[in-house]
Design a protein around this motif. Structure first.
Motif, PDB file in Angstrom:
ATOM      1  N   LEU A  14      15.255   4.499 -46.507  1.00 24.44           N
ATOM      2  CA  LEU A  14      15.145   4.000 -45.135  1.00 24.44           C
ATOM      3  C   LEU A  14      15.658   5.038 -44.141  1.00 24.44           C
ATOM      4  O   LEU A  14      15.038   5.271 -43.089  1.00 24.44           O
ATOM      5  N   PHE A  15      16.762   5.699 -44.478  1.00 23.94           N
ATOM      6  CA  PHE A  15      17.303   6.731 -43.591  1.00 23.94           C
ATOM      7  C   PHE A  15      16.326   7.905 -43.493  1.00 23.94           C
ATOM      8  O   PHE A  15      16.134   8.475 -42.417  1.00 23.94           O
ATOM      9  N   ALA A  16      15.712   8.274 -44.630  1.00 23.95           N
ATOM     10  CA  ALA A  16      14.742   9.366 -44.610  1.00 23.95           C
ATOM     11  C   ALA A  16      13.537   9.018 -43.743  1.00 23.95           C
ATOM     12  O   ALA A  16      12.995   9.871 -43.038  1.00 23.95           O
ATOM     13  N   ILE A  17      13.142   7.744 -43.757  1.00 21.84           N
ATOM     14  CA  ILE A  17      11.990   7.313 -42.974  1.00 21.84           C
ATOM     15  C   ILE A  17      12.250   7.497 -41.482  1.00 21.84           C
ATOM     16  O   ILE A  17      11.360   7.902 -40.722  1.00 21.84           O
ATOM     17  N   LEU A  37       5.715  14.032 -39.269  1.00 26.47           N
ATOM     18  CA  LEU A  37       4.324  13.573 -39.278  1.00 26.47           C
ATOM     19  C   LEU A  37       3.479  14.390 -38.313  1.00 26.47           C
ATOM     20  O   LEU A  37       2.249  14.446 -38.435  1.00 26.47           O
ATOM     21  N   ILE A  38       4.117  15.017 -37.336  1.00 21.60           N
ATOM     22  CA  ILE A  38       3.423  15.904 -36.396  1.00 21.60           C
ATOM     23  C   ILE A  38       3.684  17.371 -36.735  1.00 21.60           C
ATOM     24  O   ILE A  38       2.768  18.199 -36.701  1.00 21.60           O
ATOM     25  N   VAL A  39       4.923  17.694 -37.072  1.00 20.58           N
ATOM     26  CA  VAL A  39       5.296  19.085 -37.332  1.00 20.58           C
ATOM     27  C   VAL A  39       4.515  19.657 -38.511  1.00 20.58           C
ATOM     28  O   VAL A  39       3.957  20.777 -38.428  1.00 20.58           O
ATOM     29  N   ILE A  40       4.450  18.906 -39.616  1.00 20.49           N
ATOM     30  CA  ILE A  40       3.791  19.423 -40.815  1.00 20.49           C
ATOM     31  C   ILE A  40       2.302  19.682 -40.586  1.00 20.49           C
ATOM     32  O   ILE A  40       1.805  20.770 -40.909  1.00 20.49           O
ATOM     33  N   PHE A  95      11.114  14.442 -28.990  1.00 20.23           N
ATOM     34  CA  PHE A  95      11.365  13.246 -29.809  1.00 20.23           C
ATOM     35  C   PHE A  95      12.504  13.502 -30.782  1.00 20.23           C
ATOM     36  O   PHE A  95      13.417  12.670 -30.939  1.00 20.23           O
ATOM     37  N   GLU A  96      12.464  14.643 -31.453  1.00 18.12           N
ATOM     38  CA  GLU A  96      13.480  14.962 -32.448  1.00 18.12           C
ATOM     39  C   GLU A  96      14.857  15.121 -31.817  1.00 18.12           C
ATOM     40  O   GLU A  96      15.879  14.839 -32.447  1.00 18.12           O
ATOM     41  N   THR A  97      14.897  15.557 -30.559  1.00 16.86           N
ATOM     42  CA  THR A  97      16.170  15.784 -29.888  1.00 16.86           C
ATOM     43  C   THR A  97      16.811  14.505 -29.403  1.00 16.86           C
ATOM     44  O   THR A  97      18.022  14.292 -29.580  1.00 16.86           O
TER      45      THR A  97
END
Length: 207
Positions: free
Chosen positions: A122-125, A133-136, A190-192
């Motif tokens: 769950l934490f990984a999700i 999902l966008i970076v890769i 988003f990541e920030t």
């Protein structure tokens, strides 16, 4: 968006190859967790435990990275792919980077699941999956463009001994890379600001 449509249409086999290579890296990274010694697993468990406590308490050891720190990490990876694509000898390096990216993600998810089972998943999700999902896909598209450009150099300059201008292919290759850079800058926001909040919501389950 024309460079992306052109790339998707004409380089499907390369997309399949690079995607499979990345997935092999993910599997390899997940399997690496099982290769850790008992002492290494204990150290990893203590580190993750301290990290989750810090996230939950808002401690100083957990500090969300700044936007430019996050963005620079993605852009450096993308820039290295672009640079390697400019030369024939850089072709293996592109494939190694894609495999390595898969290893890093597979190892991170494998560690969380191995230590905390479904709670770790769950934490990984919420912490690993959303921005990746966008970076890769962005990095894989850039990698395929780099491989395609490098193969074009081999085909035209080395095998066929053509001496025509490479300005057109270089412009298309660089344009697509710049589009991917813009996408990576967008997802860095988003990541920030969003990912740390999602992590803080899930962390109490792991303590």
């Amino acid at each position: 968006m024309q460079p992306i449509r052109h790339s998707l249409r004409d380089q499907t086999p390369l997309y399949v190859f690079v995607s499979v290579l990345f997935l092999m890296g993910v599997v390899f990274g997940a399997l690496m967790v099982n290769a850790l010694t008992f002492e290494q697993q204990q150290d990893l468990s203590r580190y993750l435990g301290d990290f989750f406590v810090s996230v939950n308490d808002g401690g100083t050891s957990f500090q969300a990275l700044s936007f430019w720190t996050v963005a620079s990490l993605h852009l450096k990876w993308l820039g290295l792919i672009w640079l390697l694509g400019l030369s024939v000898i850089g072709l293996p390096g592109i494939l190694i980077l894609d495999f390595l990216k898969g290893v890093l993600i597979g190892f991170a998810v494998g560690c969380l699941v191995g230590q905390f089972t479904w709670k770790g998943l769950l934490f990984a999700i919420v912490s690993v999956a959303p921005h990746n999902l966008i970076v890769i896909p962005a990095l894989l598209i850039a990698s395929v463009a780099a491989v395609g450009f490098s193969l074009g150099i081999i085909r035209n300059r080395v095998l066929l001994h053509r001496s025509g201008s490479a300005a057109g292919p270089f412009f298309s290759y660089t344009s697509l890379t710049l589009i991917m850079a813009a996408i990576l800058l967008a997802i860095s926001t988003f990541e920030t600001w969003v990912s740390p909040e999602l992590m803080s919501w899930v962390t109490p389950l792991l303590i």
